[in-house]
Structures are given as structure tokens and as C-alpha cells.
Design a protein around this motif. Structure first.
Motif, PDB file in Angstrom:
ATOM      1  N   TYR A 109       0.815  -1.217   0.000  1.00  8.84           N
ATOM      2  CA  TYR A 109       0.000   0.000   0.000  1.00  8.84           C
ATOM      3  C   TYR A 109       0.849   1.267   0.000  1.00  8.84           C
ATOM      4  O   TYR A 109       0.404   2.338   0.364  1.00  8.84           O
ATOM      5  N   GLY A 110       2.096   1.144  -0.456  1.00 11.68           N
ATOM      6  CA  GLY A 110       2.997   2.294  -0.520  1.00 11.68           C
ATOM      7  C   GLY A 110       2.885   3.039  -1.836  1.00 11.68           C
ATOM      8  O   GLY A 110       1.877   2.968  -2.544  1.00 11.68           O
ATOM      9  N   VAL A 148       1.880   1.428  -5.337  1.00 11.36           N
ATOM     10  CA  VAL A 148       0.482   1.038  -5.498  1.00 11.36           C
ATOM     11  C   VAL A 148      -0.317   2.058  -6.309  1.00 11.36           C
ATOM     12  O   VAL A 148      -1.157   1.687  -7.124  1.00 11.36           O
ATOM     13  N   SER A 149      -0.073   3.333  -6.116  1.00 12.05           N
ATOM     14  CA  SER A 149      -0.822   4.360  -6.853  1.00 12.05           C
ATOM     15  C   SER A 149      -0.647   4.203  -8.358  1.00 12.05           C
ATOM     16  O   SER A 149      -1.613   4.287  -9.120  1.00 12.05           O
ATOM     17  N   LEU A 193      -6.981  -4.659  -2.800  1.00  9.73           N
ATOM     18  CA  LEU A 193      -5.760  -4.298  -2.097  1.00  9.73           C
ATOM     19  C   LEU A 193      -5.548  -5.241  -0.917  1.00  9.73           C
ATOM     20  O   LEU A 193      -6.485  -5.559  -0.182  1.00  9.73           O
ATOM     21  N   LYS A 215      -4.178  -0.375   7.509  1.00 12.74           N
ATOM     22  CA  LYS A 215      -3.621   0.369   6.379  1.00 12.74           C
ATOM     23  C   LYS A 215      -4.300  -0.027   5.076  1.00 12.74           C
ATOM     24  O   LYS A 215      -4.517   0.808   4.202  1.00 12.74           O
ATOM     25  N   ILE A 216      -4.642  -1.304   4.958  1.00 17.39           N
ATOM     26  CA  ILE A 216      -5.349  -1.763   3.751  1.00 17.39           C
ATOM     27  C   ILE A 216      -6.679  -1.034   3.635  1.00 17.39           C
ATOM     28  O   ILE A 216      -7.019  -0.515   2.572  1.00 17.39           O
ATOM     29  N   GLN A 256      -7.651   1.816   4.914  1.00 17.92           N
ATOM     30  CA  GLN A 256      -7.445   3.240   4.645  1.00 17.92           C
ATOM     31  C   GLN A 256      -7.055   3.482   3.189  1.00 17.92           C
ATOM     32  O   GLN A 256      -7.645   4.314   2.512  1.00 17.92           O
ATOM     33  N   ARG A 257      -6.051   2.744   2.701  1.00 18.71           N
ATOM     34  CA  ARG A 257      -5.573   2.944   1.319  1.00 18.71           C
ATOM     35  C   ARG A 257      -6.619   2.514   0.288  1.00 18.71           C
ATOM     36  O   ARG A 257      -6.754   3.148  -0.758  1.00 18.71           O
ATOM     37  N   GLU A 311      -8.946   5.406   0.037  1.00 16.73           N
ATOM     38  CA  GLU A 311      -8.289   6.532  -0.650  1.00 16.73           C
ATOM     39  C   GLU A 311      -8.182   6.300  -2.154  1.00 16.73           C
ATOM     40  O   GLU A 311      -8.336   7.232  -2.948  1.00 16.73           O
ATOM     41  N   LEU A 312      -7.907   5.062  -2.541  1.00 10.37           N
ATOM     42  CA  LEU A 312      -7.656   4.740  -3.943  1.00 10.37           C
ATOM     43  C   LEU A 312      -8.893   4.222  -4.665  1.00 10.37           C
ATOM     44  O   LEU A 312      -8.830   3.912  -5.862  1.00 10.37           O
ATOM     45  N   GLU A 318     -11.147  -3.995  -0.811  1.00 10.07           N
ATOM     46  CA  GLU A 318     -10.246  -4.643   0.145  1.00 10.07           C
ATOM     47  C   GLU A 318     -10.273  -6.139  -0.150  1.00 10.07           C
ATOM     48  O   GLU A 318     -11.342  -6.714  -0.303  1.00 10.07           O
TER      49      GLU A 318
END
Length: 149
Positions: free
Chosen positions: A25-26, A29-30, A45, A52-53, A55-56, A59-60, A64
């Protein structure tokens, strides 16, 4: 440039890939998600830290990953494949059923070995980094007047 080049030259028909799980998820990943979305691929993800999964993924704007979800493509975007894969939470579970694997880590010995032993197509990180490096150096050098001799 690099990730798109890697998957489009390594996968015969990208339209056959309907779903992908991305482990990590760093920052990588974007890029991965933007490219995969451009091919209308459903993206899940996954990673070591469930908070963190969540959250990201929000965001993206991706799903999940959870137990039982199997995808066509597995993208490793975490520095975890040069050690036994069992050491990374959810890694082997999210990899189950995938037909194609892209590994951004180099050399990614353990993931490459897994792919060889399980008849899974392995796309190495060099297939991304080489075209990316060429494009970056071309941009950098275009403004320099370099003469030979």
C-alpha cells in the motif's frame, strides 16, 4: 510508463485479466492502480496491516481483499519476496488462484520460485524498470548537447 509497458508486453491479451490483487500500500500502489483501472480491471488491495489496507483502499477507490477472493493477476508492490513468502501476512493466501504475477522487487527469488513450481506466469521487476529507466534518461539527456569524440 514502466508498469504499463511490463504488463502489456508480457500478457498476451490484457483484456482477459478481469481482476487483480495488489499486495502493498505504498507509493508503487498508486501507479499500479491507475494503470490497472485504465484497463477496467477490478482491483483488490492486500497487505500485512489490515488497518492500512482499509485506509488505502478507501483513498484509492478499490476493494479490500479478503479470504476466498481469487484474482487473475497478482501484483507485488512490497519489499517482501526476497525472503520466504510465509513470513508476509496474507501473501500466499492472496496469491492463490492467480495465473499471472508481477513482482516489482528484484530479484524476488522466493516469488519467482513459487511461480515456477506452480505454473504461474512470472513478470519480473526488470520488465518495468528497464523501460522506465530508458524513458527517464531520455528526458534527462534531451536537453544536453552530447557529442562523441
Amino acid at each position: 510508463i514502466g508498469f504499463r509497458e511490463a504488463i502489456t508486453t508480457s500478457i498476451k491479451d490484457i483484456s482477459t485479466v478481469k481482476s487483480a490483487v495488489c499486495y502493498g500500500y505504498g507509493g508503487v500502489v498508486s501507479v499500479v492502480i491507475n494503470v490497472l483501472k485504465s484497463f477496467n480491471i477490478d482491483i483488490y488491495l492486500c497487505g500485512r496491516d489490515i488497518n492500512k489496507i482499509k485506509q488505502r483502499a478507501q483513498e484509492l477507490n478499490v476493494y479490500e481483499w479478503s479470504q476466498g477472493i481469487s484474482c487473475d493477476l497478482f501484483v507485488n508492490a512490497a519489499p517482501v519476496t526476497d525472503k520466504p513468502l510465509t513470513e508476509s501476512t496474507n501473501f500466499l493466501d492472496s496469491l492463490q488462484g492467480c495465473k499471472i504475477v508481477f513482482d516489482h522487487e528484484m530479484p524476488g527469488y522466493y516469488l519467482k520460485e513459487y511461480c515456477n513450481n506452480n505454473n504461474v506466469q512470472h513478470i519480473p521487476g526488470t520488465s518495468m524498470y528497464m523501460p522506465q529507466m530508458i524513458a527517464q534518461w531520455s528526458l534527462f539527456l534531451q536537453h544536453l548537447n552530447i557529442s562523441s569524440g
